[in-house]
Motif scaffolding. Structure first.
Motif, mmCIF file in Angstrom:
data_model
loop_
_atom_site.group_PDB
_atom_site.id
_atom_site.type_symbol
_atom_site.label_atom_id
_atom_site.label_comp_id
_atom_site.label_asym_id
_atom_site.label_seq_id
_atom_site.Cartn_x
_atom_site.Cartn_y
_atom_site.Cartn_z
ATOM 1 N N MET A 201 0.827 -1.210 0.000
ATOM 2 C CA MET A 201 0.000 0.000 0.000
ATOM 3 C C MET A 201 0.854 1.250 0.000
ATOM 4 S SD MET A 201 -3.358 0.251 2.295
ATOM 5 C CE MET A 201 -3.366 1.631 3.400
ATOM 6 N N PHE A 202 1.977 1.164 0.703
ATOM 7 C CA PHE A 202 2.801 2.367 0.787
ATOM 8 C C PHE A 202 3.489 2.687 -0.521
ATOM 9 C CE2 PHE A 202 1.982 3.545 4.930
ATOM 10 C CZ PHE A 202 1.947 2.437 5.758
ATOM 11 N N GLU A 203 3.802 1.611 -1.315
ATOM 12 C CA GLU A 203 4.420 1.904 -2.613
ATOM 13 C C GLU A 203 3.439 2.642 -3.495
ATOM 14 O OE1 GLU A 203 4.864 -1.298 -0.543
ATOM 15 O OE2 GLU A 203 4.084 -2.036 -2.458
ATOM 16 N N ILE A 204 2.189 2.246 -3.414
ATOM 17 C CA ILE A 204 1.172 2.933 -4.217
ATOM 18 C C ILE A 204 1.126 4.404 -3.834
ATOM 19 C CG2 ILE A 204 -1.258 3.062 -4.780
ATOM 20 C CD1 ILE A 204 -1.492 0.143 -4.361
ATOM 21 N N LEU A 205 1.115 4.641 -2.516
ATOM 22 C CA LEU A 205 1.113 6.028 -2.063
ATOM 23 C C LEU A 205 2.343 6.756 -2.588
ATOM 24 C CD1 LEU A 205 -0.129 6.245 1.626
ATOM 25 C CD2 LEU A 205 -0.838 7.625 -0.314
ATOM 26 N N LYS A 206 3.487 6.085 -2.493
ATOM 27 C CA LYS A 206 4.722 6.744 -2.920
ATOM 28 C C LYS A 206 4.685 7.058 -4.414
ATOM 29 C CE LYS A 206 8.390 4.366 -2.273
ATOM 30 N NZ LYS A 206 9.784 3.944 -2.348
ATOM 31 N N ASN A 207 4.157 6.123 -5.185
ATOM 32 C CA ASN A 207 4.201 6.336 -6.625
ATOM 33 C C ASN A 207 3.119 7.276 -7.111
ATOM 34 O OD1 ASN A 207 6.327 4.579 -6.843
ATOM 35 N ND2 ASN A 207 5.029 2.799 -7.175
ATOM 36 N N TYR A 208 1.992 7.244 -6.461
ATOM 37 C CA TYR A 208 0.853 7.956 -7.036
ATOM 38 C C TYR A 208 0.362 9.120 -6.197
ATOM 39 C CZ TYR A 208 0.543 4.145 -10.344
ATOM 40 O OH TYR A 208 0.811 3.247 -11.333
ATOM 41 N N TRP A 209 1.123 9.514 -5.191
ATOM 42 C CA TRP A 209 0.603 10.536 -4.293
ATOM 43 C C TRP A 209 0.287 11.816 -5.038
ATOM 44 C CZ3 TRP A 209 2.828 15.299 -3.520
ATOM 45 C CH2 TRP A 209 4.131 15.452 -4.003
ATOM 46 N N ASP A 210 1.085 12.099 -6.066
ATOM 47 C CA ASP A 210 0.830 13.355 -6.765
ATOM 48 C C ASP A 210 -0.455 13.277 -7.579
ATOM 49 O OD1 ASP A 210 3.136 12.779 -9.520
ATOM 50 O OD2 ASP A 210 2.007 11.415 -8.241
ATOM 51 N N LEU A 211 -0.714 12.089 -8.133
ATOM 52 C CA LEU A 211 -1.962 11.958 -8.893
ATOM 53 C C LEU A 211 -3.163 12.069 -7.969
ATOM 54 C CD1 LEU A 211 -3.249 11.334 -11.641
ATOM 55 C CD2 LEU A 211 -3.209 8.922 -11.035
ATOM 56 N N LEU A 212 -3.047 11.445 -6.810
ATOM 57 C CA LEU A 212 -4.166 11.459 -5.873
ATOM 58 C C LEU A 212 -4.365 12.834 -5.253
ATOM 59 C CD1 LEU A 212 -3.577 8.050 -4.093
ATOM 60 C CD2 LEU A 212 -5.448 8.636 -5.620
ATOM 61 N N LEU A 213 -3.270 13.530 -5.057
ATOM 62 C CA LEU A 213 -3.403 14.814 -4.386
ATOM 63 C C LEU A 213 -3.727 15.935 -5.362
ATOM 64 C CD1 LEU A 213 -3.191 16.155 -1.633
ATOM 65 C CD2 LEU A 213 -0.815 16.645 -2.113
ATOM 66 N N LEU A 214 -3.020 15.925 -6.491
ATOM 67 C CA LEU A 214 -3.133 17.088 -7.364
ATOM 68 C C LEU A 214 -3.682 16.772 -8.745
ATOM 69 C CD1 LEU A 214 0.323 18.607 -6.459
ATOM 70 C CD2 LEU A 214 -1.891 19.493 -5.761
ATOM 71 N N GLY A 215 -3.932 15.478 -9.024
ATOM 72 C CA GLY A 215 -4.433 15.165 -10.361
ATOM 73 C C GLY A 215 -3.342 15.337 -11.397
ATOM 74 N N ALA B 19 -8.499 7.901 -7.897
ATOM 75 C CA ALA B 19 -8.217 6.565 -7.372
ATOM 76 C C ALA B 19 -8.583 5.507 -8.401
ATOM 77 C CB ALA B 19 -8.993 6.344 -6.075
ATOM 78 N N ASN B 20 -9.693 5.727 -9.099
ATOM 79 C CA ASN B 20 -10.068 4.770 -10.137
ATOM 80 C C ASN B 20 -9.057 4.754 -11.268
ATOM 81 O OD1 ASN B 20 -12.713 3.187 -9.998
ATOM 82 N ND2 ASN B 20 -13.245 5.147 -9.085
ATOM 83 N N GLN B 21 -8.497 5.925 -11.585
ATOM 84 C CA GLN B 21 -7.445 5.964 -12.605
ATOM 85 C C GLN B 21 -6.257 5.124 -12.164
ATOM 86 O OE1 GLN B 21 -6.820 10.236 -13.058
ATOM 87 N NE2 GLN B 21 -7.338 10.019 -15.224
ATOM 88 N N VAL B 22 -5.856 5.292 -10.930
ATOM 89 C CA VAL B 22 -4.732 4.515 -10.398
ATOM 90 C C VAL B 22 -5.051 3.029 -10.478
ATOM 91 C CG1 VAL B 22 -3.423 3.989 -8.321
ATOM 92 C CG2 VAL B 22 -3.952 6.357 -8.882
ATOM 93 N N ASN B 23 -6.295 2.696 -10.081
ATOM 94 C CA ASN B 23 -6.682 1.290 -10.082
ATOM 95 C C ASN B 23 -6.652 0.721 -11.495
ATOM 96 O OD1 ASN B 23 -7.711 -1.118 -8.937
ATOM 97 N ND2 ASN B 23 -9.721 -0.601 -9.754
ATOM 98 N N ASN B 24 -7.090 1.509 -12.465
ATOM 99 C CA ASN B 24 -7.097 1.027 -13.844
ATOM 100 C C ASN B 24 -5.691 0.854 -14.386
ATOM 101 O OD1 ASN B 24 -9.876 0.897 -13.960
ATOM 102 N ND2 ASN B 24 -10.092 2.999 -14.693
ATOM 103 N N GLN B 25 -4.767 1.601 -13.823
ATOM 104 C CA GLN B 25 -3.375 1.412 -14.244
ATOM 105 C C GLN B 25 -2.777 0.178 -13.599
ATOM 106 O OE1 GLN B 25 -0.705 4.662 -13.821
ATOM 107 N NE2 GLN B 25 -1.956 6.077 -15.008
ATOM 108 N N LEU B 26 -3.056 0.003 -12.316
ATOM 109 C CA LEU B 26 -2.420 -1.090 -11.587
ATOM 110 C C LEU B 26 -3.125 -2.419 -11.807
ATOM 111 C CD1 LEU B 26 -1.518 0.503 -8.161
ATOM 112 C CD2 LEU B 26 0.025 -0.244 -9.951
ATOM 113 N N LEU B 27 -4.420 -2.395 -11.730
ATOM 114 C CA LEU B 27 -5.295 -3.543 -12.008
ATOM 115 C C LEU B 27 -5.146 -4.712 -11.045
ATOM 116 C CD1 LEU B 27 -5.354 -3.807 -15.898
ATOM 117 C CD2 LEU B 27 -7.230 -3.231 -14.386
ATOM 118 N N THR B 28 -3.998 -4.809 -10.358
ATOM 119 C CA THR B 28 -3.835 -6.002 -9.528
ATOM 120 C C THR B 28 -3.956 -5.713 -8.044
ATOM 121 O OG1 THR B 28 -1.477 -5.607 -9.635
ATOM 122 C CG2 THR B 28 -2.388 -7.264 -11.134
ATOM 123 N N GLN B 29 -4.130 -4.449 -7.681
ATOM 124 C CA GLN B 29 -4.193 -4.160 -6.253
ATOM 125 C C GLN B 29 -5.383 -3.268 -5.914
ATOM 126 O OE1 GLN B 29 -0.462 -3.194 -4.357
ATOM 127 N NE2 GLN B 29 0.539 -3.470 -6.328
#
Lengths: 242, 215, 256
Positions: C1-15, C182-192
């Motif tokens: 979970m933390f890697e996701i936060l690390k990789n995608y925090w900017d997308l989640l925070l600022l789009g 978050a859905n964008q992130v999920n569609n990219q990752l698909l496995t988590q």
């Protein structure tokens, strides 16, 4: 009738009742008084186990109140209890309030219970209010209904926990009159109250309590004119000063 | 559109039953004063009140199936998985609200009522049945009606995962026929009618069970 | 979970910012604040209209509030989405749609809160104010509203929490708020999916929970202030509300 033997109660570390030993004989009227927090309400509530004790014995009409196999519900129908806040059930009519316990716990038939209830209402002077709801009655009327409700099961003794303390002054008299008539009819009563006039008139004994201890037991005349214990003297002078 | 309405109603009834049953269970568990029980129920309620309904539905539909073995997932999907997940999500969320309503109903009853009924000799169950619950339910019914209406409106969120309820059906109609205004007007009218009917039924219920002499 | 936060925090925070419009959590917050903020004056007007003695003002206001409260938020979103461009003659972004929806939706609910606050005030307040010669608007402005709004502050904060949760519906019309991100992130990752959506739920939870606690704190302060700083004297024995203990009371006896 009610015998306290070495009764002790703690709330956590607070010693609420300290080695209380006393007796209320059949037909006697005992008034328990004392300053706030003295444990008088706690004491009276131990008789029907609204409060528990950690040490000692309480006997009611020969029955050990804290015995292991006691049917608590049936036992409680034999102890009439009147609360300071009346605690009538607002969603039931006056009549239904009174017949609830006799019909549900003692299995009395509704018709008989209703007749009995109406007799009791007449006794407390409220027969016209049988179908009213508690929310439509004044405080004094509600407390009188509460007394009728407690009497509905023919208890051998009645307990009163500051029955007039929550009432406006002009309604205190009507409730006290009902209690006095009960006393004159020979009911065994234990009352926690501040109404000293009532105590003088009908009480056989006055118990003075402070900090969980019964400091003095005396006849009303003696207690009010010449209290022995210094704390009692102070209490009475405070009471008289206004 | 009619099929959409039917599905909406099915969703509503199913979730509502789940919510009512689970909510009552939760409220009862919380009343036992057991420390762990209160914490668990507290967390359940806090989660469902603070996370948006849509996100909860997504959790159930997208996230949680990944915990199940693949065979279970396929089996569920055979039996209209979206419907099931929506019912669970909405039902659980509303169960949290229902349990809070019941709890606040119980807390509004002065403890002296319970003492008085026990002092008269009524048992625990007798006191609950004749004294406490009749009063608590009267207090709990208005917020329960409000939450029922809320539950009904929340079924529209199931469209996000493809449940063909009323809102989804409306969108489809609009896509095919381009009669946007009529479609949405009709759908809105349906929602409005049912919401008002529910609120009206609630008001009638409250009036019928009013205690004479209460303010 | 933390890697996701690390990789995608900017997308989640600022789009997509700065290489695109602002998104994520920032948009959620901006949408909520603007939504409730703009709804506030509208809801005051609506609340006053709801209790107005003038029938031609009161009836439409009541109808409006009932209609908006009777249909789901998604419906309101679609109404605004399809019909606002027709009304003002040009296309509007998803953000604007969502904002208008929130303003309309929240003003209906907020007006009910404010109305409750006004009606909870003692009638004597209005009487005293009119007796002093203050006209209707002055009464409302200097006497009624300050008190009503102060008393209703916890409820208004609750409405703010509701608004935050309602922004999640922007997902349906592709508004780039945090649920969409978050859905964008999920569609990219698909496995988590579990991890991604747990983060989403956690963000909302922390946000809403803190504000709810704030509302509770303010409510306690208001109640304390209203009831006076004296400690209330409780009559009777200290009562712990324990239904079970009273039924199965057993006495622990010590041998004296």
């Amino acid at each position: 009738m009610i015998i306290f033997t070495d009764v002790n109660k703690w709330y956590g570390n607070y010693h609420a009742l300290v080695n209380v030993s006393a007796q209320v004989k059949r037909g006697q009227v005992v008034v328990v008084c004392g300053p706030s927090g003295s444990g008088k309400s706690t004491l009276i509530r131990t008789v029907n186990r609204l409060e528990d004790i950690q040490k000692g014995q309480i006997a009611f009409d020969g029955q050990d109140v804290n015995a292991a196999g006691l049917d608590l519900n049936k036992f409680r129908t034999r102890v009439g209890f009147v609360f300071q806040q009346f605690n009538l059930f607002p969603h039931l009519s006056v009549l239904e309030n009174i017949i609830l316990s006799p019909t549900r716990v003692n299995g009395l038939k509704r018709g008989l219970a209703k007749d009995k209830a109406l007799t009791l209402l007449e006794r407390v002077g409220l027969s016209s209010k049988a179908d009213s709801y508690p929310g439509q009655l004044s405080g004094g009327q509600q407390q009188r209904v509460a007394i009728a409700r407690a009497l509905a099961m023919d208890p051998p003794a009645m307990l009163f926990d500051e029955p007039t303390s929550a009432l406006d002054p002009e309604m205190v008299g009507e409730v006290l009159n009902v209690m006095k008539s009960l006393a004159r009819d020979g009911m065994t009563m234990m009352c926690v109250t501040h109404e000293m006039g009532f105590a003088r008139e009908v009480a056989d004994q006055v118990w003075f309590m402070d900090a969980g201890v019964i400091l003095e037991k005396a006849e009303p005349e003696k207690f009010f004119s010449r209290p022995e214990h210094p704390r009692a003297q102070r209490f009475l002078s405070d009471l008289r000063s206004h | 559109m009619l099929k959409g309405i039917v599905l909406t109603l099915e969703l509503t009834v199913a979730s509502w039953l789940l919510a009512l049953v689970l909510g009552t269970v939760l409220a009862t568990v919380r009343m036992t004063n057991h420390r762990l029980a209160k914490i668990v129920v507290g967390c359940f309620v806090a989660y469902h009140r603070n996370v948006p309904m849509l996100v909860q539905i997504m959790m159930w539909y997208f996230a949680l199936p990944s915990l199940l073995p693949v065979s279970a997932q396929l089996w569920i999907n055979q039996f209209n998985g979206e419907f099931l997940y929506s019912v669970i999500a909405i039902g659980l969320c509303m169960a949290a609200y229902v349990s809070e309503d019941i709890r606040s109903g119980l807390r509004a009853i002065p403890f002296g009522q319970f003492e008085a009924s026990r002092a008269l000799g009524l048992s625990y169950i007798g006191s609950m049945r004749f004294v406490i619950l009749p009063q608590a339910m009267r207090i709990a019914v208005p917020p329960l009606i409000n939450h029922t209406v809320l539950l009904f409106k929340n079924t529209s969120l199931a469209m996000a995962i493809g449940v063909a309820e009323l809102t989804y059906a409306t969108r489809q109609i609009e896509n095919y026929t381009f009669r946007t205004f009529e479609a949405y007007f009709l759908a809105s009218a349906c929602y409005l009618a049912l919401s008002l009917a529910l609120m009206g039924a609630g008001a009638l219920l409250a009036r019928h069970y009013r205690i004479p002499g209460s303010k | 979970m933390f890697e996701i936060l690390k990789n995608y925090w900017d997308l989640l925070l600022l789009g997509q910012y700065p290489s695109g419009p602002l998104g994520g959590l920032s948009v959620t917050l901006i949408l909520s604040l603007l939504g409730l903020g703009l709804a506030f004056p509208v809801s005051i007007v609506l609340a006053l209209a709801r209790i107005s003695p003038i029938v031609t003002v009161r009836i439409p206001a009541t109808v409006l509030v009932y209609v908006i409260r009777g249909i789901p938020l998604i419906m309101v979103i679609f109404w605004v989405y399809f019909f606002l461009p027709l009304l003002i003659g040009r296309t509007i972004t998803g953000f604007t749609t969502m904002l208008c929806t929130l303003v309309i939706y929240q003003s209906a609910y907020l007006s009910e809160v404010i109305r409750a606050g006004i009606e909870a005030l003692p009638k004597g307040q209005i009487e005293a104010s009119r007796a002093l010669g203050l006209g209707y608007f002055r009464t409302v402005r200097f006497v009624i509203l300050p008190q009503a709004l102060y008393n209703m502050m916890p409820s208004m904060i609750s409405q703010f929490v509701s608004t935050i949760k309602e922004t999640s519906l922007g997902y349906v019309i592709n508004v780039p708020e945090i649920t969409f991100a978050a859905n964008q992130v999920n569609n990219q990752l698909l496995t988590q999916p579990l991890a991604v959506f747990s983060i989403l739920a956690l963000v909302y939870f922390l946000l809403c929970f803190s504000f709810t606690e704030l509302a509770d704190y303010i409510e306690r302060r208001i109640t304390r202030k209203r009831d006076g700083k004296r400690k209330k004297i409780k009559l009777g024995a200290p009562v712990k509300r324990n239904y079970i203990a009273m039924s199965t009371a057993t006495v622990s006896k010590e041998n004296s």
